[in-house]
Design a protein around this motif. Structure first.
Motif, PDB file in Angstrom:
ATOM      1  N   SER A 129       0.657  -1.143   0.129  1.00 30.53           N
ATOM      2  CA  SER A 129       0.126  -0.177  -0.240  1.00 30.53           C
ATOM      3  C   SER A 129       0.719   1.337  -0.053  1.00 30.53           C
ATOM      4  O   SER A 129       0.622   2.209  -0.676  1.00 30.53           O
ATOM      5  CB  SER A 129      -1.003   0.132   1.173  1.00 30.53           C
ATOM      6  OG  SER A 129      -1.809  -1.057   1.109  1.00 30.53           O
ATOM      7  N   ALA A 130       1.906   1.234   0.816  1.00 31.69           N
ATOM      8  CA  ALA A 130       2.667   2.356   0.929  1.00 31.69           C
ATOM      9  C   ALA A 130       3.385   2.827  -0.512  1.00 31.69           C
ATOM     10  O   ALA A 130       3.356   4.066  -0.873  1.00 31.69           O
ATOM     11  CB  ALA A 130       3.984   2.198   1.680  1.00 31.69           C
ATOM     12  N   PRO A 131       4.030   1.758  -1.281  1.00 35.79           N
ATOM     13  CA  PRO A 131       4.639   2.080  -2.789  1.00 35.79           C
ATOM     14  C   PRO A 131       3.405   2.395  -3.629  1.00 35.79           C
ATOM     15  O   PRO A 131       3.667   3.329  -4.382  1.00 35.79           O
ATOM     16  CB  PRO A 131       4.911   0.548  -3.184  1.00 35.79           C
ATOM     17  CG  PRO A 131       5.307   0.045  -1.971  1.00 35.79           C
ATOM     18  CD  PRO A 131       4.466   0.623  -0.936  1.00 35.79           C
ATOM     19  N   LEU A 172       2.952   6.233  -3.007  1.00 34.16           N
ATOM     20  CA  LEU A 172       3.876   7.034  -3.605  1.00 34.16           C
ATOM     21  C   LEU A 172       3.641   7.116  -5.074  1.00 34.16           C
ATOM     22  O   LEU A 172       4.101   8.173  -5.671  1.00 34.16           O
ATOM     23  CB  LEU A 172       5.319   6.494  -3.063  1.00 34.16           C
ATOM     24  CG  LEU A 172       5.533   6.699  -1.648  1.00 34.16           C
ATOM     25  CD1 LEU A 172       6.858   5.940  -1.313  1.00 34.16           C
ATOM     26  CD2 LEU A 172       5.656   8.015  -1.202  1.00 34.16           C
ATOM     27  N   GLU A 173       3.483   6.044  -5.655  1.00 31.52           N
ATOM     28  CA  GLU A 173       3.309   6.023  -7.166  1.00 31.52           C
ATOM     29  C   GLU A 173       2.129   6.774  -7.622  1.00 31.52           C
ATOM     30  O   GLU A 173       2.104   7.546  -8.499  1.00 31.52           O
ATOM     31  CB  GLU A 173       2.941   4.534  -7.651  1.00 31.52           C
ATOM     32  CG  GLU A 173       2.879   4.381  -9.217  1.00 31.52           C
ATOM     33  CD  GLU A 173       4.291   5.073  -9.790  1.00 31.52           C
ATOM     34  OE1 GLU A 173       3.932   5.452 -10.932  1.00 31.52           O
ATOM     35  OE2 GLU A 173       5.260   5.079  -9.330  1.00 31.52           O
ATOM     36  N   ALA A 174       1.084   6.930  -6.836  1.00 31.84           N
ATOM     37  CA  ALA A 174      -0.163   7.703  -7.312  1.00 31.84           C
ATOM     38  C   ALA A 174       0.273   9.263  -7.095  1.00 31.84           C
ATOM     39  O   ALA A 174      -0.289   9.904  -7.947  1.00 31.84           O
ATOM     40  CB  ALA A 174      -1.467   7.451  -6.326  1.00 31.84           C
ATOM     41  N   ALA A 211       6.100  14.153   1.754  1.00 31.46           N
ATOM     42  CA  ALA A 211       7.424  14.305   2.560  1.00 31.46           C
ATOM     43  C   ALA A 211       8.222  13.467   2.183  1.00 31.46           C
ATOM     44  O   ALA A 211       9.487  13.848   1.873  1.00 31.46           O
ATOM     45  CB  ALA A 211       7.017  14.234   4.255  1.00 31.46           C
ATOM     46  N   ARG A 212       8.078  12.272   1.865  1.00 29.08           N
ATOM     47  CA  ARG A 212       8.934  11.266   1.458  1.00 29.08           C
ATOM     48  C   ARG A 212       9.432  11.498  -0.126  1.00 29.08           C
ATOM     49  O   ARG A 212      10.605  11.320  -0.357  1.00 29.08           O
ATOM     50  CB  ARG A 212       8.452   9.647   1.718  1.00 29.08           C
ATOM     51  CG  ARG A 212       8.326   9.166   3.191  1.00 29.08           C
ATOM     52  CD  ARG A 212       7.448   8.274   3.268  1.00 29.08           C
ATOM     53  NE  ARG A 212       7.855   7.560   4.798  1.00 29.08           N
ATOM     54  CZ  ARG A 212       7.180   8.257   5.829  1.00 29.08           C
ATOM     55  NH1 ARG A 212       6.572   9.386   5.796  1.00 29.08           N
ATOM     56  NH2 ARG A 212       7.549   7.707   7.015  1.00 29.08           N
ATOM     57  N   LEU A 213       8.403  12.070  -0.819  1.00 29.89           N
ATOM     58  CA  LEU A 213       8.994  12.182  -2.195  1.00 29.89           C
ATOM     59  C   LEU A 213       9.768  13.130  -2.294  1.00 29.89           C
ATOM     60  O   LEU A 213      10.496  13.702  -3.442  1.00 29.89           O
ATOM     61  CB  LEU A 213       7.603  12.635  -3.021  1.00 29.89           C
ATOM     62  CG  LEU A 213       6.969  11.408  -3.435  1.00 29.89           C
ATOM     63  CD1 LEU A 213       5.732  11.736  -4.328  1.00 29.89           C
ATOM     64  CD2 LEU A 213       7.593  10.274  -4.243  1.00 29.89           C
TER      65      LEU A 213
END
Length: 506
Positions: free
Chosen positions: A2-4, A7-9, A42-44
């Motif tokens: 779900s986390a990936p 991020l991809e979205a 924030a991670r991106l």
């Protein structure tokens, strides 16, 4: 996974933004979906050139619980190094009161717009997800919406000084909850979400679970239906925009659309073009279209004004406006008959004398004829929308129509081009006498909103020429007389039809 997926979205949504580096504003309430948005963005920052800001709106509707939401958002933004803007909406009262959701949404949008402008943001990001999309589809279906409403929320749309992005529209809420769990990030659950106090909550808590029992997976399929309808709606909306832009007449003192091309279009395109016309009219008044959009009944009633046999018909619309079917144009005015435009768009004043001096051509219009702007038809930016060709000639025959006029040079020195004034009179060519211009325009059924805009050639209070409409007896053709010849080219926007009689110059 779900986390990936989250991020991809986000990556896919941000790819719609052409500028680099990016300045982004994330709307963060403290709930699961908006906290997933904050954490993901924030991670991106580790892989994309992003300057991230967040905003939080304190509505003042849930007491201590609202304060705890704010505390969580402040703590997480501080931990992630994200600047946060907090706004106090101070709505107060019962959150279930009719219209409260709308008021809260409008206030949020104002705060978001101001924050975007303050930081020059490229985009505002909202955390609506697939389940929200399905609820919105059902809500719009229940109110009888058309394709635009059933298409529900857009993934991207113009907003403020940039774009509004909803990167999670294709993801279910469960995916965002799982992403937060994988990131080890907290969120708060709004207790009122578990009470069927509003229509949206009732759909979420009672209707959708039952539908899922009857047809497992229907929540996702309904969101897919909204996406398909969005594609169809965008195609129809593009046709409507082209139709509206090609046929609108929007200048100081006038807001109208030509009905000829509208009548030839499909009804689905017609109604969208008319809704654009109305929305643009609201914008010119300083009213945000979303605040008072046309209902389905109003939209259908507007369609009935398009046939030519409806000339002269009127229809009252929201915001104190009236649609008036003229001979060729559909006008939008205030219900008292006043021009739609605000004071800043008042008609340009003044008058233009004729350029009498120069060399006389003995063979018709000179090749270097001067172009004269016609008063009344000057755009808001000062650009002339209608021009007359002007040359000094010795005509050998009468003009074929009122689109051309020969003004003896001796008379031209005292003439000006202007718009009509109270007290103006006209003596049409071949008529037994003069009459008030106001009455002549009424007799000829010239659309009321057009009358203050008509360009006229005047000598004092006597009207000598209305381009395309009428030539006065004072300008009856006199052969072999040095003249100033003015010519306008058809089609003239204010000229509904060809009238035999006034255009006769024999």
């Amino acid at each position: 996974m779900s986390a990936p997926m989250a991020l991809e979205a986000l990556r896919r949504s941000l790819s719609a933004l052409e500028s680099r580096p990016l300045t982004l504003l994330a709307a963060v309430s403290g709930g699961c979906d908006s906290m997933a948005l904050l954490q993901g963005l924030a991670r991106l920052r580790q892989e994309l050139p992003i300057t991230l800001h967040a905003c939080h709106v304190q509505h003042g509707l849930r007491g201590e619980s609202s304060l705890l939401d704010e505390q969580l958002v402040r703590a997480q933004c501080a931990r992630l190094g994200v600047p946060l803007y907090v706004h106090e909406a101070q709505l107060g009262g019962d959150p279930t009161l009719p219209g409260m959701e709308t008021r809260a949404r409008e206030l949020r949008r104002r705060f978001f717009t101001a924050d975007m402008e303050a930081i020059h943001a490229d985009a505002l990001l909202l955390a609506h997800h697939r389940d929200d999309q399905t609820e919105t589809l059902l809500m719009h279906l229940l109110r009888g919406a058309g394709a635009a409403g059933l298409a529900a929320m857009q993934e991207r749309a113009p907003f403020g000084c940039g774009l509004l992005l909803r990167p999670f529209l294709a993801l279910p809420k469960q995916a965002l909850q799982e992403a937060l769990a994988q990131w080890g990030a907290p969120y708060r659950e709004d207790a009122t979400n578990h009470e069927a106090l509003t229509l949206r909550n009732a759909l979420r808590l009672q209707v959708l679970p039952l539908l899922e029992q009857l047809s497992p997976g229907c929540t996702g399929r309904m969101a897919q239906t909204a996406a398909l309808l969005r594609r169809d709606e965008e195609a129809l909306a593009a046709q409507a925009r082209a139709l509206y832009c090609e046929n609108r007449l929007c200048l100081p003192g006038l807001h109208a659309i030509d009905t000829g091309a509208l009548q030839a279009a499909d009804a689905a395109v017609q109604v969208r073009a008319l809704r654009l016309w109305y929305a643009h009219g609201l914008e010119r008044m300083g009213v945000t279209p979303d605040e008072r959009q046309l209902s389905a009944l109003d939209s259908e009633a507007l369609l009935t004004l398009l046939p030519p046999e409806r000339t002269g018909a009127q229809l009252n619309l929201p915001c104190g406006l009236t649609a008036l079917r003229g001979q060729r144009l559909l006008h939008l005015t205030r219900q008292g008959g006043e021009a739609l435009c605000p004071a800043a768009e008042d008609l340009p004043s003044g008058e233009s004398p004729l350029p009498v001096g120069g060399v006389v051509s003995l063979s018709g219009l000179a090749a270097d004829a001067e172009a004269l702007p016609l008063p009344g038809w000057i755009g808001k930016d000062g650009t002339p929308l209608l021009m007359a060709a002007c040359a000094r000639t010795v005509p050998t025959q009468a003009p074929p129509s009122a689109c051309t006029v020969h003004i003896p040079l001796a008379l031209a020195e005292g003439c000006v081009l202007r718009t009509p004034r109270p007290g103006d009179r006209i003596h049409p060519l071949g008529a037994p006498g003069d009459k008030p211009l106001r009455r002549w325009l009424t007799d000829r059924k010239v659309d009321q909103p057009l009358r203050p805009l008509l360009p006229v050639l005047a000598a004092g209070g006597s009207i000598l020429w209305i381009p395309g409409l009428c030539t006065a007896q004072a300008l009856a053709f006199a052969p072999d007389t040095p003249c100033l010849t003015l010519t306008v080219n058809l089609p003239l926007p204010y000229l509904p039809t060809t009238h035999k009689g006034d255009e006769s110059h024999g």
